[in-house]
Write a protein that holds these residues in place. Structure first.
Motif, PDB file in Angstrom:
ATOM      1  N   GLU A 168       4.030  13.418   2.994  1.00  0.00           N
ATOM      2  CA  GLU A 168       3.718  12.693   1.763  1.00  0.00           C
ATOM      3  C   GLU A 168       4.826  11.715   1.397  1.00  0.00           C
ATOM      4  O   GLU A 168       4.573  10.616   0.924  1.00  0.00           O
ATOM      5  CB  GLU A 168       3.404  13.657   0.610  1.00  0.00           C
ATOM      6  CG  GLU A 168       4.461  14.681   0.264  1.00  0.00           C
ATOM      7  CD  GLU A 168       4.429  15.916   1.154  1.00  0.00           C
ATOM      8  OE1 GLU A 168       3.642  15.932   2.118  1.00  0.00           O
ATOM      9  OE2 GLU A 168       5.209  16.854   0.889  1.00  0.00           O
ATOM     10  N   GLU A 218       4.268   8.725   3.430  1.00  0.00           N
ATOM     11  CA  GLU A 218       3.205   7.861   2.885  1.00  0.00           C
ATOM     12  C   GLU A 218       3.758   6.938   1.813  1.00  0.00           C
ATOM     13  O   GLU A 218       3.431   5.767   1.756  1.00  0.00           O
ATOM     14  CB  GLU A 218       2.111   8.722   2.232  1.00  0.00           C
ATOM     15  CG  GLU A 218       0.974   9.085   3.145  1.00  0.00           C
ATOM     16  CD  GLU A 218       0.071  10.141   2.503  1.00  0.00           C
ATOM     17  OE1 GLU A 218      -0.180  10.071   1.278  1.00  0.00           O
ATOM     18  OE2 GLU A 218      -0.376  11.042   3.232  1.00  0.00           O
ATOM     19  N   ARG A 219       4.609   7.490   0.979  1.00  0.00           N
ATOM     20  CA  ARG A 219       5.160   6.653  -0.090  1.00  0.00           C
ATOM     21  C   ARG A 219       6.145   5.640   0.481  1.00  0.00           C
ATOM     22  O   ARG A 219       6.218   4.506   0.032  1.00  0.00           O
ATOM     23  CB  ARG A 219       5.844   7.523  -1.149  1.00  0.00           C
ATOM     24  CG  ARG A 219       4.899   8.465  -1.872  1.00  0.00           C
ATOM     25  CD  ARG A 219       5.519   9.029  -3.133  1.00  0.00           C
ATOM     26  NE  ARG A 219       6.651   9.892  -2.895  1.00  0.00           N
ATOM     27  CZ  ARG A 219       6.564  11.208  -2.636  1.00  0.00           C
ATOM     28  NH1 ARG A 219       5.381  11.784  -2.584  1.00  0.00           N
ATOM     29  NH2 ARG A 219       7.644  11.922  -2.437  1.00  0.00           N
ATOM     30  N   VAL A 250       6.060   4.223   3.365  1.00  0.00           N
ATOM     31  CA  VAL A 250       5.333   3.134   4.001  1.00  0.00           C
ATOM     32  C   VAL A 250       4.888   2.116   2.948  1.00  0.00           C
ATOM     33  O   VAL A 250       4.963   0.918   3.145  1.00  0.00           O
ATOM     34  CB  VAL A 250       4.111   3.674   4.766  1.00  0.00           C
ATOM     35  CG1 VAL A 250       3.170   2.551   5.148  1.00  0.00           C
ATOM     36  CG2 VAL A 250       4.564   4.426   5.999  1.00  0.00           C
ATOM     37  N   ARG A 251       4.451   2.650   1.809  1.00  0.00           N
ATOM     38  CA  ARG A 251       3.933   1.745   0.793  1.00  0.00           C
ATOM     39  C   ARG A 251       5.043   1.028   0.043  1.00  0.00           C
ATOM     40  O   ARG A 251       4.948  -0.158  -0.228  1.00  0.00           O
ATOM     41  CB  ARG A 251       3.086   2.535  -0.221  1.00  0.00           C
ATOM     42  CG  ARG A 251       1.816   3.009   0.339  1.00  0.00           C
ATOM     43  CD  ARG A 251       0.895   1.866   0.619  1.00  0.00           C
ATOM     44  NE  ARG A 251       0.181   1.430  -0.580  1.00  0.00           N
ATOM     45  CZ  ARG A 251      -0.644   0.408  -0.606  1.00  0.00           C
ATOM     46  NH1 ARG A 251      -0.845  -0.307   0.483  1.00  0.00           N
ATOM     47  NH2 ARG A 251      -1.271   0.086  -1.706  1.00  0.00           N
ATOM     48  N   ASN A 252       6.081   1.746  -0.321  1.00  0.00           N
ATOM     49  CA  ASN A 252       7.131   1.161  -1.159  1.00  0.00           C
ATOM     50  C   ASN A 252       8.506   1.434  -0.564  1.00  0.00           C
ATOM     51  O   ASN A 252       9.273   2.213  -1.122  1.00  0.00           O
ATOM     52  CB  ASN A 252       7.079   1.765  -2.576  1.00  0.00           C
ATOM     53  CG  ASN A 252       5.698   1.664  -3.189  1.00  0.00           C
ATOM     54  OD1 ASN A 252       5.160   0.570  -3.312  1.00  0.00           O
ATOM     55  ND2 ASN A 252       5.115   2.791  -3.555  1.00  0.00           N
ATOM     56  N   HIS A 304      11.749   1.798  -2.633  1.00  0.00           N
ATOM     57  CA  HIS A 304      12.107   2.948  -3.473  1.00  0.00           C
ATOM     58  C   HIS A 304      12.994   3.961  -2.743  1.00  0.00           C
ATOM     59  O   HIS A 304      13.375   4.961  -3.313  1.00  0.00           O
ATOM     60  CB  HIS A 304      10.838   3.687  -3.939  1.00  0.00           C
ATOM     61  CG  HIS A 304       9.990   2.872  -4.872  1.00  0.00           C
ATOM     62  ND1 HIS A 304       8.734   3.245  -5.257  1.00  0.00           N
ATOM     63  CD2 HIS A 304      10.236   1.695  -5.498  1.00  0.00           C
ATOM     64  CE1 HIS A 304       8.228   2.334  -6.074  1.00  0.00           C
ATOM     65  NE2 HIS A 304       9.124   1.385  -6.229  1.00  0.00           N
TER      66      HIS A 304
END
Ligand code: SF4
Lengths: 283, 1193
Positions: B854, B857-858, B860-862, B865
């Motif tokens: 998980e 997943e984050r 990859v997106r942002n 951060h």
């Protein structure tokens, strides 16, 4: 050959499903209890769940605990769930439940009461799942539910003092009076909800917020509570409370000596019929 | 009688369409063929490409009849073996351009192909898979060269070719050749001579693909690339009527994109001729006899003057006018436009000129008399009109193709009783109306005068009949309904409005520029490099596309011609430089490349752009919006202006005279002036020399499809959760498996740590076994090492300060790596996993417990951060302390079984143990001082090393462990003892923390049993079970139910549930206050329970004896109430009953009645009871419970 069928009972953190869990505690010993954790439930709900877990003497499987609302909020980069785009229920509840159940045959016990037999709960469309309605079958109604909870000594979740159902603290299905309730009981969660409405996740880490506000579409901002932002709603607090109080009075006058919970439900217009809003989340 | 036919020859080869199969071997096929400028351009490109090693791929798109097939034949002959055909072809080329002929000859000699020519696979496609078409072509090329398919000694692919040919020709279950077979055959051919593949009617292949015939989209591309290896060049030319996209309009998105991508790798050539070129074609068709030449010249000269004075600059050259005789100049003027708009281009043109049906120039010629003197006859617009209108049922019959044409035709047809002169003139007006868009060629009085001198009378006759109207604003006679909107005036005003706007802005608004693919580079590197395009001014300062933008660079089409080129912004120049460019340090910025194209002339572009802008503006004018006629007219003009603009853009930016440069800090790196996307490929070569080449279409792109994103998510999850499994535990052939193979396995990133060991992630390396060379080849092709090293460098630097993951993405996406956004997370994840025991990950600044699916997943997106810090294995004192800790906690097996003695491993271990800590334990003060201090330290530290070496030792009363060398001798021993004591203390505290909540409940249990006076849970729960049905009070009942519950396995769970019922809150969630109140409440509840139990026990104990219990309640006048339970045995009861009966009997006479006596006695007894003071006040809550318990009476 041992029966491979699983017995499952979903718990929302509300009274009916909790009562069902207790009711079936001795009747279906192989029962597996589960709860879909959005990571954004009310603190009262979490507290109540542990209470229930202790009394059941069995763990309640927390589904989806790795990918709660904050996770998806970041993955979807600030896209808000709404009645039109209800990704929240889909990705945090339905999908995890279906993954957890898998393809083995299973019997799902649904907490619809005898006095609301025409209400729809989340009834899976997967062919391997059979639904059962023990309260309907055994004629257990609202009072029956209360008796079960009393006997277990577990009481009601504390949020029933100001809100009629479980679910995310920012759930867009809540009534204005419930928003005000949130602002009073959990000002910090109200602040979080305000921020989320503006596509900002407060205190995502020691560095501070996860801010997606730049991705917000310009123009009219989507608001969770019809027609106004949460900031505006809070300024109308007194007005909303007055209206709510008047509604409570009307209900009380109409029927003598009804329990507070019933008055609250009715004053909030939550008479069971328009409950379809969040069948997965609030049962 | 002498007729035109006697003095004129009309040459007609162009009039029929060429056919590869029929005409390729004919020496006459090129007779009458005219090498147009477009055709020359193609010849030029093919020969230029053939000079190099690689060949090329072109897709020529042109309408029916534009001479594409003839061009194919020309190429065939020019690159064929010596002989008449080649000679003629070369002669034709040389006629048009001697240098082009020179280039063809050079290409032939360069590859020693003068004596045998190229292999020419000329083939016309059917509705069939491309593979079948190509096979037919290759087969034919081989046979043409060798007479038959030679044996394998001479031609190594001989049996392959024969077999494939046989399989495809089988009557039943024919099998198409595979891509690799065809590539092998082509390679074999290219080892002997350059190979030229020309596919006519390629559109049919595309239609077959559209209709679902199996087809390998990438076949042609693979063929073209096959020449880029060792052999001689392979060139592919496809000829089709529409663009790939148009054929595939209703095919599903994926296939259409695939084809669009293929077309992207072809250089596209639009094959239409300009009006002047078409006129040159007309001139070639006629050959007048020598005798008549002088008369023609005179005729031409006078017409030229007349045209010039009518303001028609397009056709004022007497030579052209003369060479097009017997066409009237006005016919010559309108024909190109007419053929293009309403016909099939050159084919229609030549049908009209040389066809043998009625109405053509050739047949008309036989009927037109030529006088010995006087004005020469000519074929005027009315004849053209007739032919195109299909009068007499012949001709090109185009009516119905155009609304305007239909309208004009029906008006003319319906006009009865016209004189011959009127008819002629009306038809001329009609024809001019049809073609006129703007400009001087229109049905104005002066042009009509040219057609029919002295026509003004006739004209006014037509006007009176209402057949023709004069439109003053347009200065034009019209047969079709015009409009009253003054289009010319509006257009002029619109032109005025934009006159001051710089050209690049005008263009930017009216001409959208699609991004282009650097075709050659992309194909060679299996990575699509896309360049965004826009128009720009030379004095701009520009920023390159952002590193994480989906494009790989930008093209600026400069529209200022003072020689200035845009300047790179300061920030781009300061992006840093990189070394290791194959072409030296020519260009080494870390910013994405910007290519500028500077044409030497933008005159035509400027005109065309402003026309489009003005017309678009006019179209939006309010009065035009409501006038459909005007709208239609402007719409048509706009359409034609757009196509002119299209051509002007191509002309300005595609010719060799346009300079191409790659921007740098200075004058720019010159790129070879190229066609198509060649300069962009060159720029990509310079910018991205260290890019990996990951042969996976789904992954190797900037924007993943949703399917691709899903597959990559599955891949990343498998990487994280099953890193040591063979193929990450994948089976089957899903897209994620293909990604794994291309991006990790073949790249050598996921391979056994040692021979026979489990696979792990690590730097690109290959397994050494028998397949090593194959694996090595693949690994080398994927070339992942540079990007990997870039990551390692970044990780290395992250020892000192945290590295933001987005910055790492930026580095990888920028030159010289240019790793596609789809791949970056995969490699970065592999690198993180390779060093999982050393890389700390922070999200929003907070330390995370390692890489989970998980979290990935984050990330990859942002990526912005996330941060990374590198905790390298350390040495010295700290190392020793760590070893002691690791030892004490039994942390020894890291990934791959290596011994882990580093900060991160120990921290993660501690954090893991603290993870499930109960709320109560997190808050309680019922802990030892050490444990409290350790808990604080764990809460407060945000950095692993600070936690281990500072906070924790200090919490336990030791000095912080400073970095530094290990001490020696006795000091070392004492230090080690300190470390050991510290480790022991820490372990004790951790144990205490993790077990405290449980022990607290254990203590409560002891208290409960003590209060109950029992030693075991069973001793309490058994009796409680017996009481369950006796208790009515809600809380007491729940309490008794909880006590009685025997569902639980052990005391702890039982006690926890009892405590939960008492506190209405689970112990794990308690505060210390909750605990305190439970501790107070528990004895009270137990006391009540005990009394209940006592009552109940006696009740039972009496056994067979009849037994009664009574509850006596007495209310004092003050309101207080006291209760007394009385159990009465039967004999006692009888004794008292007798005595009372006697007493009442004796009192009754004195008091009045027995009833009254009973009441007074009761009152007295009650008073006695109250005075006695041993009544129990058991409180209101227990009251109701006892009422039931005691209320049997
Ligand atoms: S409770 Fe409301 S917000 Fe939460 S998942 Fe359900 S519908 Fe969405």
């Amino acid at each position: 050959m041992a029966d491979q069928t699983r017995h499952i009972c979903g718990i929302s953190g509300g009274k009916d499903s909790s009562a069902l869990a207790l009711y079936l505690r001795d009747r279906v010993p192989e029962m597996e209890y589960f709860f879909c954790d959005t990571g954004a439930e009310l603190p009262e709900t979490y507290e109540f769940l542990t209470r229930l877990e202790v009394i059941l003497g069995k763990p309640i499987a927390r589904l989806n605990s790795e990918r709660g609302f904050d996770h998806w909020f970041e993955v979807f980069r600030g896209a808000l769930p709404s009645p039109q785009m209800r990704w929240c229920t889909k990705v945090m509840k339905i999908k995890p439940i279906e993954a957890w159940i898998g393809d083995e045959p299973a019997i799902s016990y649904v907490a619809i009461r005898a006095d609301e037999a025409n209400r729809k709960g989340y009834i899976s469309t997967k062919p391997n799942i059979e639904s059962r309605f023990p309260f309907v079958e055994d004629g257990i109604d609202h009072d029956g539910v209360m008796k079960i909870l009393d006997d277990a000594g577990i009481g009601l979740p504390d949020y029933y003092e100001w809100r009629t159902r479980s679910g995310c603290y920012f759930c867009f299905y809540q009534r204005k009076a419930e928003w005000v309730g949130l602002a009073e009981r959990h000002p910090e969660l109200y602040e979080r909800a305000i921020a989320i409405e503006q596509k900002v996740l407060l205190d995502a880490g020691v560095d501070g917020d996860a801010d997606f506000s730049e991705r917000a579409m310009t123009g009219r901002q989507y608001t969770w509570s019809g027609g106004e932002t949460l900031v505006q709603l809070r300024t109308r607090r007194q007005e909303i409370l007055d209206k709510h109080e008047a509604a409570m009075q009307r209900t009380r006058r109409a029927r003598d000596s009804v329990p507070v919970l019933a008055v609250l439900s009715e004053a909030l217009g939550d008479d069971g019929d328009d409950f379809d809003a969040c069948t997965v989340c609030a049962l | 009688m002498t007729t035109l036919a006697d003095v004129l020859t009309v040459r007609g080869q162009f009039a029929r369409s060429a056919n590869f199969e029929r005409d390729a071997e004919s020496t006459e096929s090129l007779d009458g063929y005219v090498v147009t400028a477009r055709a020359l351009d193609v010849v030029d490109r093919v020969s230029e490409a053939a000079l190099g090693p690689a060949g090329g791929a072109w897709s020529i798109t042109g309408p029916y009849g534009s001479g594409k097939s003839s061009l194919g034949l020309l190429l065939d002959a020019a690159f064929g073996p010596p002989g008449i055909s080649r000679e003629r072809a070369l002669a034709k080329i040389s006629e048009a351009s001697p240098t082009a002929e020179e280039a063809v000859l050079q290409a032939l000699s360069r590859h020693q192909a003068r004596s045998h020519g190229f292999y020419r696979a000329l083939v016309t496609a059917d509705r069939e898979p491309v593979a079948r078409t190509v096979l037919r072509g290759l087969h034919r090329a081989v046979v043409r060269r060798h007479g038959k398919v030679p044996g394998s000694a001479e031609f190594s692919a001989s049996s392959l070719l024969k077999l494939a040919q046989r399989r495809v020709n089988r009557a039943e279950d024919a099998v198409d050749p595979s891509v690799s077979e065809l590539v092998d055959i082509a390679r074999c051919m290219a080892s002997q001579a350059p190979l030229l593949i020309v596919i006519d009617e390629f559109g049919k292949n595309l239609e077959a693909a559209r209709d679902g015939e199996s087809s390998d989209t990438y076949l042609l591309q693979r063929l073209a690339e096959a020449g880029q290896g060792t052999g001689l060049p392979i060139s592919v030319v496809t000829l089709q009527h529409l663009s790939f996209e148009e054929y595939l309009a209703d095919v599903d998105d994926r296939r259409r994109r695939d084809w669009a991508k293929v077309q992207g790798r072809f250089v596209d050539i639009a094959f239409t001729e300009s009006a002047a070129q078409t006129r040159a074609l007309i001139a070639q068709a006629f050959e007048a006899g020598d005798d008549i030449r002088p008369r023609i010249d005179a005729w031409a000269k006078s017409h030229a003057q007349a045209l010039a004075s009518a303001g028609i600059a397009d056709l004022s050259d007497p030579v052209t006018i003369g060479s097009c005789w017997p066409l009237h100049p006005v016919s010559t003027l309108v024909l190109p436009e007419l053929c293009n708009r309403f016909g099939q281009h050159e084919r229609t043109l030549f049908s009209f000129l040389a066809g043998n049906e009625s109405g053509t120039v050739a047949t008309l010629a036989a009927g037109i008399e030529i006088n010995a003197e006087g004005e020469l006859p000519s074929i005027g617009p009315e004849s053209v009109y007739d032919y195109f209108m299909g009068i007499d049922g012949a001709g090109a019959s185009v009516v119905g193709r155009s609304a305007r044409w239909t309208e004009i035709a029906s008006r003319l047809r319906d006009a009865n009783g016209l004189t011959d002169a009127e008819q002629r003139l009306a038809k001329s007006v009609a024809l001019l109306n049809l073609v006129s868009a703007s400009g001087a060629v229109r049905a104005s009085a002066s042009v009509l005068e040219l057609v029919d001198p002295g026509s003004s009378e006739v004209l006014s006759g037509l006007e009176k009949r209402g057949l023709v109207t004069y439109r003053a604003f347009a200065d034009e006679y019209r047969i079709w309904h015009g409009t009253d909107v003054n289009v010319a005036e509006l257009t002029a005003a619109a032109h005025d409005r934009i006159a001051d706007q710089p050209l690049h802005q005008v263009l930017g608004a009216v001409h959208a520029l699609e991004p282009v693919v650097a075709a050659r580079h992309s194909a060679q590197n299996e990575t699509v490099r896309l360049f965004r395009r826009r128009f720009a001014h030379g004095d701009e300062t520009v920023d390159p596309p952002a590193a994480l933008d989906t494009v790989d660079g930008e093209v600026l089409l400069v529209t200022s011609t003072d020689g200035a080129i845009p300047t790179l912004s300061e920030s781009a120049l300061h992006s840093g430089t990189h070394a290791g460019n194959a072409r030296g340090l020519e260009w080494s910025l870390r910013a994405k490349p910007i290519v500028v194209a500077v044409p030497d002339d933008v005159g035509e572009l400027d005109r065309a752009a402003r026309e489009v802008a003005a017309l678009s503006d006019v179209l939006a004018a309010p009065q035009v919006e409501v006038d459909w006629v005007a709208r239609r007219e402007i719409g048509e003009r706009l359409a034609s202006a757009r196509s002119q603009l299209e051509a002007a853009v191509t002309l300005a930016f595609s010719t060799a005279s346009c300079r191409w440069k790659l921007l740098d800090g200075g004058a720019g790196v010159p790129l070879s002036p190229g066609r198509g996307s060649a300069p962009l490929s060159e720029a990509s070569d310079l910018a991205y020399p260290r890019a990996p080449r990951v042969p996976n279409e789904m992954l190797s792109r900037s924007d993943l499809t949703s399917q691709g994103a899903k597959a990559r998510r599955i891949l990343l999850e498998a990487m994280i959760e099953r890193s040591t499994e063979y193929r990450l535990g994948f089976t089957g052939y899903g897209p994620e498996v293909a990604m794994y193979e291309a991006g990790l396995k073949h790249a050598g990133l996921h391979r056994p740590s040692k021979a026979g060991g489990d696979p792990v992630f690590g730097k690109p390396r290959i397994r050494s076994n028998s397949k090593a060379s194959e694996a090595l080849r693949q690994t080398e092709q994927i070339r992942i090492t540079p990007a990997w090293e870039a990551i390692e460098d970044a990780f290395e630097a992250a020892k000192n300060s945290r590295l933001n993951v987005r910055d790492l993405y930026v580095t990888l996406a920028s030159p010289p790596y240019g790793v596609k956004a789809g791949i970056i997370p995969v490699i970065v994840t592999a690198a993180l996993l390779a060093r999982a025991d050393r890389m700390a990950i922070y999200e929003h600044g907070t330390f995370q417990l390692g890489l989970s699916p998980e979290l990935s997943e984050r990330m990859v997106r942002n990526p912005e951060h996330f941060e990374i810090k590198h905790f390298a294995n350390i040495s010295g004192r700290r190392r020793e302390a760590l070893d002691v800790l690791a030892d004490r906690f039994g942390i020894d097996a890291g990934l791959g079984g290596r011994r882990v003695g580093n900060v991160l491993a120990v921290t993660l271990y501690l954090a893991g143990r603290m993870r499930g800590l109960e709320q109560w334990t997190r808050r309680t003060s019922h802990l030892s001082a050490d444990a409290l201090a350790v808990r604080d330290a764990l809460n407060e530290a945000t950095e692993p090393d600070v936690l281990l070496f500072e906070f924790l030792p200090v919490a336990l009363g030791y000095a912080p462990i400073a970095p530094g060398r290990q001490s020696a001798g006795t000091r070392q021993d004492s230090q080690r003892r300190d470390f050991e004591a510290f480790a022991d203390g820490l372990a004790r505290c951790i144990d205490e923390l993790t077990s405290r909540c449980r022990s607290m409940i254990g203590e409560l249990c002891d208290e409960l049993l003590a209060s109950a006076g029992e030693r075991t849970r069973i001793a309490v729960s058994g009796p409680a079970a017996g009481l369950v049905d006796e208790v009515l009070d809600r809380d007491m009942r729940a309490f008794v139910l909880a006590l009685s519950n025997d569902l639980y396995d052990d005391d702890h769970d039982w006690m926890a549930s009892v405590a939960t019922v008492v506190a209405k809150k689970a112990p794990t969630e308690w505060s210390d206050d909750d605990l305190a109140s439970v501790q107070a409440e528990l004895p009270r509840r137990l006391a009540a329970f005990n009394r209940l139990r006592a009552l109940h026990a006696e009740h039972r104990a009496i056994g067979g004896t009849p037994f009664d219990a009574l509850r006596l309640a007495v209310t004092h006048p003050s309101g207080s109430e006291a209760v007394r339970l009385v159990d009465v045995a039967q004999d006692e009861g009888e004794l008292v009953s007798d005595a009372v009966a006697a007493m009442l009997e004796s009192l009754a006479p004195k008091i009045g009645s027995p009833q009254r006596a009973l009441h007074v006695v009761l009152a007295d007894l009650g008073k006695r009871l109250l005075e006695q003071g041993d009544l129990i006040d058991i409180g209101p809550t227990q009251d109701s419970a006892l009422r039931k318990a005691a209320g049997s009476g």
